[in-house]
Design a protein around this motif. Structure first.
Motif, PDB file in Angstrom:
ATOM      1  N   ILE A 144       0.912  -1.052  -0.089  1.00 18.84           N
ATOM      2  CA  ILE A 144       0.008   0.133   0.027  1.00 18.84           C
ATOM      3  C   ILE A 144       0.826   1.383   0.017  1.00 18.84           C
ATOM      4  O   ILE A 144       1.960   1.264   0.700  1.00 18.84           O
ATOM      5  CB  ILE A 144      -1.100   0.101   1.218  1.00 18.84           C
ATOM      6  N   TYR A 145       0.414   2.189  -0.822  1.00 15.06           N
ATOM      7  CA  TYR A 145       1.360   3.374  -0.908  1.00 15.06           C
ATOM      8  C   TYR A 145       0.405   4.465  -0.797  1.00 15.06           C
ATOM      9  O   TYR A 145      -0.627   4.702  -1.553  1.00 15.06           O
ATOM     10  CB  TYR A 145       2.057   3.345  -2.161  1.00 15.06           C
ATOM     11  N   GLY A 167      -0.082  10.695  -5.138  1.00 15.44           N
ATOM     12  CA  GLY A 167      -0.727  11.838  -5.496  1.00 15.44           C
ATOM     13  C   GLY A 167      -0.294  13.124  -4.660  1.00 15.44           C
ATOM     14  O   GLY A 167       0.452  13.464  -4.287  1.00 15.44           O
ATOM     15  N   GLY A 168      -1.772  13.912  -4.388  1.00 20.65           N
ATOM     16  CA  GLY A 168      -1.459  15.087  -3.995  1.00 20.65           C
ATOM     17  C   GLY A 168      -1.215  15.382  -2.486  1.00 20.65           C
ATOM     18  O   GLY A 168      -0.329  16.186  -1.937  1.00 20.65           O
ATOM     19  N   ALA A 169      -1.331  14.014  -1.682  1.00 21.07           N
ATOM     20  CA  ALA A 169      -0.644  13.949  -0.329  1.00 21.07           C
ATOM     21  C   ALA A 169       0.699  13.889  -0.196  1.00 21.07           C
ATOM     22  O   ALA A 169       1.373  14.658   0.527  1.00 21.07           O
ATOM     23  CB  ALA A 169      -1.379  12.690   0.295  1.00 21.07           C
ATOM     24  N   LEU A 217       5.825  17.349   0.523  1.00 20.31           N
ATOM     25  CA  LEU A 217       6.999  17.844   0.190  1.00 20.31           C
ATOM     26  C   LEU A 217       7.117  19.200  -0.031  1.00 20.31           C
ATOM     27  O   LEU A 217       8.167  19.861   0.004  1.00 20.31           O
ATOM     28  CB  LEU A 217       7.398  16.966  -1.073  1.00 20.31           C
ATOM     29  N   LEU A 218       5.902  19.830  -0.287  1.00 17.30           N
ATOM     30  CA  LEU A 218       6.016  21.203  -0.463  1.00 17.30           C
ATOM     31  C   LEU A 218       5.863  21.977   0.927  1.00 17.30           C
ATOM     32  O   LEU A 218       5.895  23.320   0.903  1.00 17.30           O
ATOM     33  CB  LEU A 218       4.584  21.796  -1.280  1.00 17.30           C
ATOM     34  N   ASP A 249       4.909   3.383   4.041  1.00 16.76           N
ATOM     35  CA  ASP A 249       4.562   3.630   5.261  1.00 16.76           C
ATOM     36  C   ASP A 249       5.783   4.232   6.287  1.00 16.76           C
ATOM     37  O   ASP A 249       5.933   4.753   7.098  1.00 16.76           O
ATOM     38  CB  ASP A 249       3.848   2.506   6.112  1.00 16.76           C
ATOM     39  N   GLN A 250       6.976   4.214   5.589  1.00 17.94           N
ATOM     40  CA  GLN A 250       8.025   4.673   6.145  1.00 17.94           C
ATOM     41  C   GLN A 250       8.536   5.846   5.351  1.00 17.94           C
ATOM     42  O   GLN A 250       9.661   6.416   5.617  1.00 17.94           O
ATOM     43  CB  GLN A 250       9.265   3.732   5.996  1.00 17.94           C
ATOM     44  N   GLN A 251       7.816   6.411   4.644  1.00 16.06           N
ATOM     45  CA  GLN A 251       7.912   7.608   3.714  1.00 16.06           C
ATOM     46  C   GLN A 251       9.422   7.588   2.641  1.00 16.06           C
ATOM     47  O   GLN A 251       9.893   8.691   2.230  1.00 16.06           O
ATOM     48  CB  GLN A 251       8.155   8.979   4.659  1.00 16.06           C
ATOM     49  N   ASN A 252       9.402   6.288   2.208  1.00 14.65           N
ATOM     50  CA  ASN A 252      10.555   6.276   1.433  1.00 14.65           C
ATOM     51  C   ASN A 252       9.566   6.391  -0.016  1.00 14.65           C
ATOM     52  O   ASN A 252       8.552   5.822  -0.225  1.00 14.65           O
ATOM     53  CB  ASN A 252      10.839   4.821   1.336  1.00 14.65           C
TER      54      ASN A 252
END
Length: 409
Positions: free
Chosen positions: A3-4, A7-9, A14-15, A102-105
């Motif tokens: 699960i990843y 998109g916008g999230a 990152l912004l 889920d580790q923000q990789n």
């Protein structure tokens, strides 16, 4: 099953912007597996599920193929064999084609992070040109992120131009178009949305009435910016700066459409443009099936905005007619929105953005005076039916004459 977050999230994190809606994509799973884990199906066209606890949307990784005209003209294929990269490549912009676990990789096969850093809105693949709705979406993102310096990549703008010339935009439904337009108008710089649509040729397809304003001059004494189209963009910009609601922003966009009908030999004057523009405003309203409150205010602002500007000079009888037209007794909010739309119009002029607008308080005062005329004394005098209406009108006119005299002294 993997699960990843997509998109916008990912883009907004990152912004450094607040993340509101989160989309998830599921790789390596079947519909049966999702159902077994308690996910509830909601997708009619492709497998989308609601999480059993959070209620957030989870979509199976999928590919798509163009199979017809318009936004809905696609065939989707979802299976456990579809990779994350294959799912991401069907997305519109590189900055929307990133995923993280889920580790923000970060998974970023199409260099979305680089384009975020370089402030570029760039399409992911040539398949971008298969979906006409993306023209509106990219213009909306340009409006949303203009304050951060984002620009549309030249090659993406060229694809948008090709889409605009292909006839595909006409296949968009009113509902889909309005959803994008209304969201774009509520961004911080909605004028950028209109400008980008114009830059790629989409404005003359979607709103030829607005496109026709560009290059049409106005008297420099009142409009230092001269160009009617530039003025419209400036009015829209002011409406956003002053945090106006959608109704006001829509009215600001359409208020001067009549100027596009003025014969060149009458330029730069635009006699009776208010009345001439009504049929154009009505056409745009109907084309996009705008909500009733947006339609009504746009027509009223189009017809009466010059009355607003000349409010201090209006005869009491004309002032009363104006108030009656807006039904200020039962619809006070609509008249308030008219007043602020007029103020945005007055401020949307080069070098005059900070000008005062005494007409606003004058009109508010006039509305209060008219609303303050009591009905009960007239009923006690025996007036009823149409006679009561006429008597009430006479009393309101008398009150407005007194108000006008006191304001002048």
């Amino acid at each position: 099953m993997q699960i990843y977050k997509v998109g916008g999230a990912v883009r907004d994190r990152l912004l450094g912007k607040p993340v509101t809606d989160i989309d998830w994509v599921v790789v390596g799973a079947t519909t049966e597996e999702m159902l077994a884990k308690g996910y509830r199906p909601v997708g009619a066209d492709f497998p989308v599920f609601l999480h059993p606890k959070s209620g957030e949307e989870y979509a199976l990784a999928r590919t798509e193929r163009k199979s017809g005209r318009g936004y809905g003209g696609f065939t989707f294929h979802a299976s456990p064999e579809v990779t994350l990269e294959e799912d991401l490549i069907r997305r519109d912009l590189t900055i929307n084609a990133m995923a993280e676990d889920d580790q923000q990789n970060l998974t970023d096969p199409y260099h979305g992070q680089r384009d975020l850093e370089e402030r570029i809105l760039r399409h992911v693949s040539p398949a971008f040109a298969e979906d006409p709705l993306r023209v509106l979406r990219v213009a909306r993102f340009a409006a949303r992120y203009a304050e951060l310096g984002f620009k549309v990549a030249p090659e993406t703008l060229e694809l948008m131009r090709q889409l605009s010339e292909s006839g595909e935009l006409e296949a968009l439904t009113a509902e889909r178009s309005w959803k994008e337009i209304s969201r774009a108008l509520m961004e911080d710089q909605p004028q950028v949305f209109i400008q980008v649509l114009r830059d790629c040729g989409a404005l003359k397809v979607l709103m030829p009435e607005v496109d026709a304003l560009f290059g049409v001059p106005q008297p420099e004494a009142h409009h230092p910016e001269i160009d009617s189209g530039i003025h419209t963009l400036s009015v829209l910009e002011q409406s956003a700066l002053h945090k106006q609601p959608l109704t006001v922003r829509w009215a600001c966009l359409l208020h001067d459409l009549g100027k596009g009908l003025t014969p060149e030999d009458e330029w730069p004057r635009h006699i009776a443009h208010e009345h001439k523009g009504l049929k154009l405003i009505k056409a745009v309203n109907e084309r996009f099936k705008a909500p009733k409150d947006c339609q009504e205010l746009a027509l009223l602002v189009g017809q009466y905005h010059t009355h607003g500007h000349r409010a201090l000079d209006l005869k009491a009888s004309t002032l009363l007619e104006l108030l009656q037209s807006f039904d200020v007794y039962r619809r006070p909010q609509r008249f308030e929105e008219f007043i602020v739309a007029c103020e945005m119009d007055a401020r949307g002029r080069k070098g005059l953005e900070q000008r005062s607008y005494p007409q606003a308080d004058y009109l508010r005062g006039a509305a209060n005076v008219a609303r303050g005329v009591a009905v009960q004394p007239l009923l006690e005098k025996g007036f009823k039916g149409p006679e009561l209406g006429e008597a009430l009108k006479r009393e309101r006119l008398k009150a407005l004459k007194a108000y006008k005299e006191s304001a002048a002294s």
